[in-house]
Design an enzyme around this catalytic site. Sequence first.
Site, PDB file in Angstrom:
ATOM      1  N   HIS A 156     -18.548  -7.592  -8.537  1.00  0.00           N
ATOM      2  CA  HIS A 156     -17.212  -8.220  -8.684  1.00  0.00           C
ATOM      3  C   HIS A 156     -16.087  -7.200  -8.465  1.00  0.00           C
ATOM      4  CE1 HIS A 156     -19.360 -11.616 -10.625  1.00  0.00           C
ATOM      5  NE2 HIS A 156     -20.081 -10.638 -11.149  1.00  0.00           N
ATOM      6  N   SER A 277       1.955   6.201  10.702  1.00  0.00           N
ATOM      7  CA  SER A 277       2.945   5.127  10.727  1.00  0.00           C
ATOM      8  C   SER A 277       4.200   5.633  11.433  1.00  0.00           C
ATOM      9  CB  SER A 277       3.287   4.718   9.295  1.00  0.00           C
ATOM     10  OG  SER A 277       4.601   4.213   9.225  1.00  0.00           O
ATOM     11  N   LYS A 283       1.695   8.335   5.876  1.00  0.00           N
ATOM     12  CA  LYS A 283       0.579   7.410   6.070  1.00  0.00           C
ATOM     13  C   LYS A 283      -0.562   7.971   6.905  1.00  0.00           C
ATOM     14  CE  LYS A 283       0.579   3.388   4.878  1.00  0.00           C
ATOM     15  NZ  LYS A 283       0.690   2.226   5.338  1.00  0.00           N
ATOM     16  N   GLU A 290     -10.318  -1.195  10.275  1.00  0.00           N
ATOM     17  CA  GLU A 290      -9.664  -2.513  10.195  1.00  0.00           C
ATOM     18  C   GLU A 290      -9.917  -3.310  11.477  1.00  0.00           C
ATOM     19  OE1 GLU A 290      -5.490  -1.824   9.243  1.00  0.00           O
ATOM     20  OE2 GLU A 290      -6.118  -0.305   7.801  1.00  0.00           O
TER      21      GLU A 290
END
Length: 460
Positions: A156, A277, A283, A290
Amino acid sequence: MKKLWGGRFQSQGNAATNAFGASISFDYKLAEEDIKGSIAHVTMLATCGIVSESEKEDIIAGLQRIEEKIKAQTFEFSLAQEDIHLNIEQALHEEIGPVAGKLHTARSRNDQVATDMHLYLKKEVLAIIDKLVHLQTTLVKKADKHVDTLMPGYTHLQHAQPISFAHHLLAYYNMFKRDYERLQESIKRIDISPLGCAALAGTTFPIDRELTADLLGFSHLYSNSMDGVSDRDFIVEFLSNSSLIMVHLSRLCEELILWSSFEYQFIEMDDAYATGSSIMPQKKNPDYAELIRGKSGRVFGHLFGLLTVLKGTPLAYNKDLQEDKEGMFDTVQTISMSLEIMAGMIETMTVKKDKMAQSTETDFSNATELADYLVTKGIPFREAHEIVGKLVYDCLQKEIFLQDIPLSAYQEIAETIDNSVYNVLEARTAMNRRNSFGGTGSEQVRKAVQVAKKDLRLED
Ligand code: ARG
């Protein structure tokens, strides 16, 4: 330009229908297979006395010249010639004149395209298998270094019990092993020759289908000509196997993304596998993980696309079947690149062992250990569970952990509790005591690494 099938027609269609029906913009990828298939076909026609030796030689020489032009990228694919088969046949006419017309004896584009697709997919699946093995190897090599690296195991997405990082990696190794087996098994259903099924019903010419199958390296023949030209199951199976690979890649990507977040800090991607970024200078984004996760969508889409194309098409060939190609080509490319990128990410990522270990020491993932320990002191498990649950609650109020509770407090639960409880509460002890077959104990994980290495034929 006149169509090669144009005899029955008075006019040539219009620009819109020609463009709509053409597949050359994507099936040019089958050029190599198409020429191979034609060479095998004409070789067989000569062996069976259907064309002469010199006709065969002219046709093969012409096909070879066309192949060279395609390889040198000097061949002009034409939309007017619809697809790869007609493009090459038209070019053959231009190369060698009317004898080119003999190549299509005892053959249809229906068995021709099916042959091309079988040849193409067999080649690509073998290449994908190699990439999958490389990823498996990368996972096992990484696991080999991290048998003793502690990390929290989750259910979980909540800390559950401490595990070995190698155990986690090997879970993916096992998934990819099943994917490998599925691809291997699928080859026997790709490795079948449709050549000679002709349009749908076979041919009146005395052809030798076994000869063309042998020449093309196929192990079997379609034994029913209608099935041979209509079957696209082998592509569905590939898309389905690919979808499962993408599911597994995508789950691993999700974990890599979580682990590289500020909240986890379990890993850091190599610079080559991250991007920055344009506005936020701090970043370091796990873009490629992804992207693999995102690309899973298109592969599932291709599977559903083809299932839907096939559903309800009557036997034998229908033009619907031309829709089998783009999804397959795209899947081959997506899977190949995703496997390669994933292997690179795993190989080059930095594993922050200390952060992982720290995370198992500042949590309650040792609660099961304490409950099991109380059982050894004669307390029934259900009662022990209740006691430990209450202790966790108290700890949370006091902002301490189970290992911070003084011995005197433990002895109020059972007099026989001694200092050994603190050893039991250590994450490493918890991990290593899970020594059941397939568990995370280092003895088990070390064995699992050895088994995997043997499977992959890796040196120790
Ligand atoms: N381009 C076609 C395809 O990919 C080749 C087969 C065409 N056959 C036909 N009977 N129109 O399916």
